[in-house]
Motif scaffolding. Structure first.
Motif, PDB file in Angstrom:
ATOM      1  N   LEU A  16       0.828  -1.206   0.000  1.00 21.74           N
ATOM      2  CA  LEU A  16       0.000   0.000   0.000  1.00 21.74           C
ATOM      3  C   LEU A  16       0.860   1.253   0.000  1.00 21.74           C
ATOM      4  N   GLU A  17       1.939   1.238   0.770  1.00 20.75           N
ATOM      5  CA  GLU A  17       2.840   2.398   0.794  1.00 20.75           C
ATOM      6  C   GLU A  17       3.527   2.589  -0.553  1.00 20.75           C
ATOM      7  N   ASP A  18       3.964   1.495  -1.181  1.00 22.65           N
ATOM      8  CA  ASP A  18       4.617   1.615  -2.478  1.00 22.65           C
ATOM      9  C   ASP A  18       3.665   2.115  -3.556  1.00 22.65           C
ATOM     10  N   LEU A  19       2.400   1.683  -3.512  1.00 23.92           N
ATOM     11  CA  LEU A  19       1.429   2.164  -4.503  1.00 23.92           C
ATOM     12  C   LEU A  19       1.175   3.658  -4.333  1.00 23.92           C
ATOM     13  N   GLY A  20       1.064   4.122  -3.086  1.00 22.15           N
ATOM     14  CA  GLY A  20       0.882   5.550  -2.862  1.00 22.15           C
ATOM     15  C   GLY A  20       2.083   6.359  -3.322  1.00 22.15           C
ATOM     16  N   ALA A  21       3.294   5.876  -3.029  1.00 18.63           N
ATOM     17  CA  ALA A  21       4.498   6.577  -3.479  1.00 18.63           C
ATOM     18  C   ALA A  21       4.632   6.525  -5.002  1.00 18.63           C
ATOM     19  N   LEU A  22       4.202   5.435  -5.624  1.00 20.23           N
ATOM     20  CA  LEU A  22       4.256   5.326  -7.079  1.00 20.23           C
ATOM     21  C   LEU A  22       3.331   6.342  -7.737  1.00 20.23           C
ATOM     22  N   ALA A  23       2.115   6.487  -7.204  1.00 23.65           N
ATOM     23  CA  ALA A  23       1.196   7.482  -7.753  1.00 23.65           C
ATOM     24  C   ALA A  23       1.751   8.895  -7.614  1.00 23.65           C
ATOM     25  N   GLU A  24       2.355   9.199  -6.473  1.00 26.35           N
ATOM     26  CA  GLU A  24       2.926  10.526  -6.270  1.00 26.35           C
ATOM     27  C   GLU A  24       4.115  10.770  -7.183  1.00 26.35           C
ATOM     28  N   ALA A  25       4.971   9.734  -7.370  1.00 24.61           N
ATOM     29  CA  ALA A  25       6.129   9.905  -8.243  1.00 24.61           C
ATOM     30  C   ALA A  25       5.703  10.112  -9.692  1.00 24.61           C
ATOM     31  N   ASN A  26       4.689   9.422 -10.138  1.00 27.34           N
ATOM     32  CA  ASN A  26       4.219   9.609 -11.510  1.00 27.34           C
ATOM     33  C   ASN A  26       3.527  10.950 -11.674  1.00 27.34           C
ATOM     34  N   ARG A  27       2.858  11.388 -10.618  1.00 26.24           N
ATOM     35  CA  ARG A  27       2.169  12.679 -10.697  1.00 26.24           C
ATOM     36  C   ARG A  27       3.156  13.839 -10.767  1.00 26.24           C
ATOM     37  N   THR A  28       4.288  13.704 -10.068  1.00 24.12           N
ATOM     38  CA  THR A  28       5.292  14.776 -10.051  1.00 24.12           C
ATOM     39  C   THR A  28       6.372  14.594 -11.097  1.00 24.12           C
ATOM     40  N   GLY A  29       6.367  13.474 -11.843  1.00 24.73           N
ATOM     41  CA  GLY A  29       7.313  13.295 -12.929  1.00 24.73           C
ATOM     42  C   GLY A  29       8.684  12.805 -12.520  1.00 24.73           C
ATOM     43  N   ARG A  30       8.816  12.104 -11.395  1.00 22.60           N
ATOM     44  CA  ARG A  30      10.105  11.562 -10.952  1.00 22.60           C
ATOM     45  C   ARG A  30      10.260  10.158 -11.538  1.00 22.60           C
ATOM     46  N   ALA A  31      10.956  10.071 -12.669  1.00 24.17           N
ATOM     47  CA  ALA A  31      11.041   8.807 -13.406  1.00 24.17           C
ATOM     48  C   ALA A  31      11.814   7.750 -12.629  1.00 24.17           C
ATOM     49  N   GLU A  32      12.906   8.157 -11.942  1.00 24.76           N
ATOM     50  CA  GLU A  32      13.691   7.163 -11.207  1.00 24.76           C
ATOM     51  C   GLU A  32      12.912   6.581 -10.042  1.00 24.76           C
ATOM     52  N   ASP A  33      12.107   7.414  -9.353  1.00 18.15           N
ATOM     53  CA  ASP A  33      11.277   6.889  -8.272  1.00 18.15           C
ATOM     54  C   ASP A  33      10.193   5.959  -8.809  1.00 18.15           C
ATOM     55  N   VAL A  34       9.666   6.265 -10.005  1.00 14.09           N
ATOM     56  CA  VAL A  34       8.683   5.369 -10.624  1.00 14.09           C
ATOM     57  C   VAL A  34       9.312   4.004 -10.882  1.00 14.09           C
ATOM     58  N   TYR A  35      10.520   4.015 -11.437  1.00 19.17           N
ATOM     59  CA  TYR A  35      11.206   2.741 -11.708  1.00 19.17           C
ATOM     60  C   TYR A  35      11.504   1.993 -10.415  1.00 19.17           C
ATOM     61  N   ARG A  36      11.950   2.727  -9.388  1.00 25.95           N
ATOM     62  CA  ARG A  36      12.304   2.081  -8.120  1.00 25.95           C
ATOM     63  C   ARG A  36      11.079   1.456  -7.459  1.00 25.95           C
ATOM     64  N   ARG A  37       9.979   2.166  -7.433  1.00 27.23           N
ATOM     65  CA  ARG A  37       8.768   1.643  -6.782  1.00 27.23           C
ATOM     66  C   ARG A  37       8.172   0.475  -7.564  1.00 27.23           C
ATOM     67  N   LEU A  38       8.185   0.580  -8.894  1.00 28.17           N
ATOM     68  CA  LEU A  38       7.672  -0.532  -9.691  1.00 28.17           C
ATOM     69  C   LEU A  38       8.532  -1.781  -9.518  1.00 28.17           C
ATOM     70  N   SER A  39       9.842  -1.598  -9.422  1.00 28.10           N
ATOM     71  CA  SER A  39      10.721  -2.748  -9.201  1.00 28.10           C
ATOM     72  C   SER A  39      10.431  -3.398  -7.855  1.00 28.10           C
ATOM     73  N   ARG A  40      10.208  -2.588  -6.821  1.00 30.03           N
ATOM     74  CA  ARG A  40       9.885  -3.149  -5.504  1.00 30.03           C
ATOM     75  C   ARG A  40       8.564  -3.894  -5.523  1.00 30.03           C
ATOM     76  N   LEU A  41       7.572  -3.306  -6.196  1.00 30.18           N
ATOM     77  CA  LEU A  41       6.279  -3.979  -6.288  1.00 30.18           C
ATOM     78  C   LEU A  41       6.395  -5.306  -7.029  1.00 30.18           C
ATOM     79  N   ASP A  42       7.175  -5.321  -8.111  1.00 29.11           N
ATOM     80  CA  ASP A  42       7.342  -6.563  -8.854  1.00 29.11           C
ATOM     81  C   ASP A  42       8.026  -7.631  -8.003  1.00 29.11           C
TER      82      ASP A  42
END
Length: 539
Positions: free
Chosen positions: A147-173
Motif C-alpha cells: 500500500l505504501e509503495d502504490l501511494g508513493a508510485l502514484a505521487e512519483a508519476n504525478r510529479t514526474g520523478r522517473a527514477e522513483d517510478v522505476y524504483r517503486r515498480l521494481s519493488r512492487l514486482d
C-alpha cells in the motif's frame, strides 16, 4: 513472469534446456554437484574462469569442512568438467597463457566458466535441495508495504520523478513475485502436512495452534487491506498508465533490451500487480483467490484436528490397525496363512468384475478372454453402486415471465418491421431502388411462397400465365401481400444491399392482397357475364 515466458519455447528449446539437468540423473550425480559447488565458490571470489587444478584445490577445502565431499579419481575431474560443458552447464575455453611448459602449451590448457542458463540450472537444484518446510509462511506484513509503495508510485508519476517510478515498480514486482512464491509453497507444504499427519499426529498437534493463528492473522490483514489496495491501484492508473510505463522503461538500465521490449515487459509486470489487487467486472482478484484458498485450508486443518482428536480418544486409528495387522501376520505359522490373512484384510482374493456388453457384438468372438477383448466405458454409478444410471426425476418447468415478455416484444417488433417492408414494397416496387435487409428478407419469403405454390394466374385474354405465391401477414389476419412472377423474355434484376438478385425469365410484380382479391373478383364477374351472353346467343 518466468512461467509465461517459458510457454513460448518450442520443443527443441525445451529439450536443450532440460539437457542442463543431465548431471542430476547420472550415477555419480553427487560428485557433479560438488564440482559445481566448487566452481560457484570460485565465482564468489570473482574468479570466473577456472581450471581443473583450481577446482580440485577448492574441493579439498570443501572436503575439510564437509565430510560428504566425495573423493575424485586422479584423472576424473577434467572428464567430468568436459561432460558438464557438453551439457551446456559450463563453457570450455582454451587458455594458452596458463601453459607453463611447451608440453602444456601443446595440450592447450582448458578453463571453464558457468554459462548463464547453466548457472540458473545449478541454482534451481540448490534451491530444491535447500528447501525446508520450516521456512514457509504467509507474510501478513507485506500488505502495508504494498500500500505504501502504490501511494508513493502514484505521487512519483504525478510529479514526474522517473527514477522513483522505476524504483517503486521494481519493488512492487519483487514483492508480488515473493508473495506468489510464499503462498504457493505454504499451501503445498500444508497439503503435505494434511496428507502425512496420519503417520505423525504428534507433530501436527504440536504445531496446530501456531498454524491456525498464523492463517487467521493473515486472513484478517488481507480482509482489512484489500479494499484499500484496490483503490490505490486505480489511483495509480488515474495518474496516467502509459506515462508511468514509459518512465519506467526509460529508467530501466537493461542494456540488451530495446525500449519497446522494456516497455512491454513493464506493462506485463504492472498487469500482474493489478491482477493481484484490482477488481474488474466482478472477477475475483489473485489476493481474493488466495484468501479463499486459505479459508478452505483452515477448514481442512480443523477437520483433521477433529479426526485426530476422535481417533486418540478412542485409542484406535489407522496406525494402530496396521501395527496389529503386522503383528498378526508375523505370528502366523507359515507363508500360506500369512497370505490368507493379508488377502482377507485387504480383500485381494475376491474378484470384482463388472461386465457390460460391447456396442458391436460381432467385433469380438464369444470365446475370446476378457483379458484380450477391448474395454468398454462403464458409468461411475454402475461401478460404485451396482445400478445403471437413470435420467432421474424430471425437473419442474421453470417459467421465466421476463424472458417470455422479452421474446413477445421482439416478435412484435419483427412483425411491425415486416409489415412496413411489405407496404413499402407494394408502394414503391422492387426494381427502381436498392432494397435493405428487411425488404430483401420479405421479398425472398414472398418469392419462395410463389415458387412453392405454383398456382397459375389467369389474367385477361391474351396475357401469359403467371406463378402466384401468397404470404399472409404476421398478425394472422386475412391481410397480406401478393407477389406475382410474370414470365418475361428479358427477365429482371432486383438490387439489394447485399448484391443483385437476378430472375431470368420472370418479372416481379407486387400488390396488396385486398386489391388483388378485388381485381380477381372483377375478372371472375366479367367472365361469368361473357358466359351467360354466349349462352343466350346460342339459344
Amino acid at each position: 513472469m518466468a512461467e509465461r515466458r517459458a510457454l513460448d519455447l518450442d520443443a527443441l528449446a525445451v529439450s536443450d534446456r532440460f539437457r542442463l539437468f543431465n548431471f542430476t540423473r547420472r550415477d555419480d550425480h553427487v560428485t557433479y554437484l560438488w564440482i559445481l559447488r566448487a566452481v560457484d565458490r570460485l565465482r564468489e571470489v570473482h574468479q570466473v574462469q577456472v581450471g581443473a587444478d583450481e577446482v580440485e584445490a577448492t574441493l579439498r577445502e570443501l572436503g575439510a569442512a564437509h565430510a560428504e565431499v566425495p573423493a575424485l579419481p586422479a584423472q576424473g575431474l577434467r572428464s567430468r568438467l568436459d561432460e558438464l560443458a557438453a551439457d551446456g552447464v559450463v563453457h570450455r575455453f582454451d587458455d594458452a597463457s596458463r601453459a607453463g611448459t611447451l608440453a602444456s602449451y601443446r595440450n592447450r590448457q582448458s578453463v571453464y566458466q558457468f554459462s548463464e542458463l547453466g548457472y540458473r540450472a545449478y541454482h534451481a537444484v540448490e534451491n530444491v535441495l535447500g528447501a525446508r518446510a520450516e521456512d514457509v509462511n504467509l507474510s501478513r506484513l507485506v500488505f502495508s508495504d504494498v500500500l505504501e509503495d502504490l501511494g508513493a508510485l502514484a505521487e512519483a508519476n504525478r510529479t514526474g520523478r522517473a527514477e522513483d517510478v522505476y524504483r517503486r515498480l521494481s519493488r512492487l514486482d519483487s514483492v508480488m513475485e515473493d508473495m506468489g512464491r510464499r503462498s504457493a509453497q505454504f499451501h503445498v507444504t500444508l497439503g503435505e502436512i494434511l496428507r502425512s499427519t496420519e503417520a505423525s499426529p504428534e507433530v501436527f498437534l504440536r504445531h496446530k495452534n501456531a498454524l491456525l493463528v498464523h492463517m487467521s492473522d493473515f486472513m484478517a490483514e488481507l480482509d482489512r487491506y484489500l479494499p484499500r489496495l484496490d483503490r490505490a491501484v486505480h489511483e495509480v492508473e488515474a495518474t496516467g498508465l502509459s506515462t508511468l510505463l514509459s518512465r519506467a522503461a526509460e529508467a530501466d538500465e537493461r542494456l540488451f533490451m530495446e525500449r519497446a521490449e522494456r516497455l512491454e515487459d513493464w506493462s506485463r509486470r504492472w498487469w500482474a500487480v493489478r491482477a493481484w489487487f484490482a477488481s474488474e467486472g466482478g472477477a475475483p482478484t489473485r489476493a481474493a483467490e488466495l484468501g479463499q484458498a486459505t479459508r478452505s485450508a483452515v477448514s481442512g486443518v480443523v477437520a483433521l484436528l477433529r479426526q485426530i482428536t476422535e481417533a486418540r480418544r478412542g485409542g484406535v486409528n489407522r496406525s494402530t490397525q496396521l501395527r496389529h495387522l503386522a503383528a498378526w501376520v508375523f505370528d502366523t505359522p507359515d507363508d500360506g496363512a500369512a497370505h490368507a490373512l493379508m488377502g482377507a484384510a485387504f480383500n485381494t482374493r475376491s474378484a470384482r468384475h463388472l461386465g457390460v456388453a460391447h456396442e458391436d457384438g460381432d467385433e469380438f468372438s464369444p470365446t475370446d478372454s476378457w483379458h484380450d477383448a477391448a474395454g468398454v466405458e462403464v458409468s461411475v454409478t454402475l461401478f460404485r453402486n451396482d445400478r445403471a444410471p437413470t435420467p432421474g426425476v424430471p425437473k419442474p418447468v421453470r417459467r421465466d415471465t421476463g424472458a417470455r415478455s422479452e421474446l413477445r416484444r421482439r416478435q412484435r417488433e419483427e412483425r411491425e418491421a415486416e409489415r412496413a417492408s411489405a407496404a413499402l414494397l407494394v408502394r414503391e416496387g422492387a426494381h427502381e431502388r436498392v432494397l435493405d435487409d428487411s425488404d430483401t428478407r420479405v421479398l425472398l419469403r414472398l418469392v419462395t411462397k410463389a415458387l412453392e405454390s405454383r398456382e397459375v394466374y389467369t389474367g385477361p385474354e391474351g396475357s401469359p400465365p403467371a406463378v402466384v405465391g401468397r404470404l399472409k401477414s404476421a398478425t394472422g389476419d386475412d391481410g397480406g401481400t401478393l407477389v406475382k412472377l410474370v414470365p418475361d423474355l428479358r427477365g429482371s434484376t432486383v438490387r439489394t444491399s447485399q448484391g443483385n438478385l437476378h430472375l431470368p425469365g420472370f418479372r416481379v410484380e407486387l400488390a396488396s392482397r385486398v386489391r388483388g382479391a378485388r381485381r380477381g373478383a372483377a375478372d371472375a364477374a366479367g367472365a361469368d357475364r361473357a358466359d351467360r351472353a354466349s349462352t343466350r346467343k346460342g339459344n
